[in-house]
Scaffold this active site. Structure first.
Site, PDB file in Angstrom:
ATOM      1  NE  ARG A  92      72.966  28.894  31.274  1.00 45.77           N
ATOM      2  CZ  ARG A  92      73.754  29.451  32.090  1.00 45.77           C
ATOM      3  NH1 ARG A  92      73.256  29.450  33.624  1.00 45.77           N
ATOM      4  NH2 ARG A  92      74.348  31.018  31.838  1.00 45.77           N
ATOM      5  N   PRO A 134      78.130  22.542  38.698  1.00 51.30           N
ATOM      6  CG  PRO A 134      78.308  21.024  37.620  1.00 51.30           C
ATOM      7  CD  PRO A 134      78.022  22.712  37.717  1.00 51.30           C
ATOM      8  CD  GLU A 135      81.202  26.053  43.085  1.00 53.54           C
ATOM      9  OE1 GLU A 135      82.698  25.600  44.282  1.00 53.54           O
ATOM     10  OE2 GLU A 135      80.742  26.641  44.490  1.00 53.54           O
ATOM     11  CG  HIS A 146      68.955  20.193  27.477  1.00 52.95           C
ATOM     12  ND1 HIS A 146      68.754  20.940  26.477  1.00 52.95           N
ATOM     13  CD2 HIS A 146      67.266  20.684  28.100  1.00 52.95           C
ATOM     14  CE1 HIS A 146      67.650  21.774  25.735  1.00 52.95           C
ATOM     15  NE2 HIS A 146      66.893  21.344  27.054  1.00 52.95           N
ATOM     16  NE  ARG A 158     100.015  37.411  43.730  1.00 49.85           N
ATOM     17  CZ  ARG A 158      99.660  36.915  42.614  1.00 49.85           C
ATOM     18  NH1 ARG A 158      98.206  37.148  42.580  1.00 49.85           N
ATOM     19  NH2 ARG A 158     100.028  35.556  42.151  1.00 49.85           N
TER      20      ARG A 158
END
Ligand SMILES: [Zn+2]
Length: 287
Positions: A124, A2-3, A105, A167
């Protein structure tokens, strides 16, 4: 995984369910997710009334009446199902990587007053739950090093160019660095770089001036579009009770290797691997 937009959509779906309700009972079916649950986890939540549901980076924050915060992270495969008092259920968000809903789960169940239940499922088990007091929040190990929210005012072109200045690594890795900006993940970094016309391999230090002024609003725009899509489909979801998979429909480059660029530039979307993650981009439109 999930973002940020998915987590924001989950938060918005949980907000009306949790806020103002008492957590009557918490059922914890295993000792740990990624880490063990904190001591007395269920006891510390039971009897508390939820005052607010919010988000920091990809953490869901459920604030309690005693100024403690229940912190939930969905990890790689966490998802949430809401059982309604009338026996129906719905998900606050259909995730791009939907974890299915095998109830073996279902690791934690929050039973709320009025017959509502919120069920956390995580095949998971990379997710986590913790309880943090409001006064310790800023300095807490989970939050102390996280950069500004991408949708907040602190994240702006001046800030980002300062952080990128000098950078040498690729811009993509810097946007995935959570200390630079909170909660941006692989999908939306690919999408924002495409919209901004910036190659994922460009040296971070070269992204300044007009390039950074274009990048910051594109980052916000791809996130907002995904959140809006999530928000607008909540009603659809309840009505059809099916998997909408709405987030992936709006990707311009992500997961589109070999397809024609949506800018009609004539090039095909390429996939490369950067720091172990797939990057999708248009070699012609992104420089
Ligand atoms: Zn193109």
């Amino acid at each position: 995984m999930p973002e940020l937009p998915e987590v924001e959509t989950v938060c918005r779906g949980l907000e009306p369910i949790f806020t103002g309700r008492c957590i009557e009972r918490v059922v914890v079916r295993r000792p740990n997710l990624r880490w063990p649950f904190p001591d007395q986890f269920a006891t510390r939540l039971e009897g508390q009334i939820v005052t607010k549901v919010g988000r920091r980076a990809k953490y869901i924050l459920i604030t309690l009446g005693n100024d403690e915060i229940l912190v939930i992270h969905l990890g790689m495969s966490g998802s949430i199902l809401i059982h309604e008092p009338d026996g129906n259920s719905h998900r606050p968000a259909s995730l791009y990587y939907d974890s299915g809903g095998d109830d073996r789960h279902d690791h934690v169940v929050f039973e709320l007053e009025g017959g509502w239940s919120v069920i956390y499922n995580d095949p998971r088990r990379f997710g986590l739950m913790d309880i943090v007091s409001l006064k310790d929040f800023e300095g807490h190990r989970l939050f102390a090093k996280i950069g500004p929210e991408p949708l907040g005012n602190e994240f702006n072109p001046a800030y980002l160019s300062t952080r990128l200045n000098g950078r040498k690594g690729p811009i993509k890795s810097h946007l995935l660095d959570q200390s630079i900006v909170a909660g941006l993940g692989n999908i939306y970094v690919c999408e924002a770089l495409f919209q901004a016309g910036i190659s994922p391999q460009a040296r971070a230090g070269t992204i300044s001036g007009k390039r950074v002024e274009r990048l910051v609003p594109e980052i916000r725009a791809v996130l907002m579009a995904a959140i809006d899509a999530g928000g607008s489909s909540l009603n659809d979801y309840v009505q059809t009770d099916g998997e909408l998979g709405y987030f992936q429909h709006q990707f311009k480059v992500y997961d589109r290797e070999g397809e024609s660029c949506t800018n009609d530039c004539g090039a095909q979307i390429k996939r490369i691997v950067q720091a172990g993650r797939s990057t999708f981009y248009c070699p012609k439109c992104q420089r």
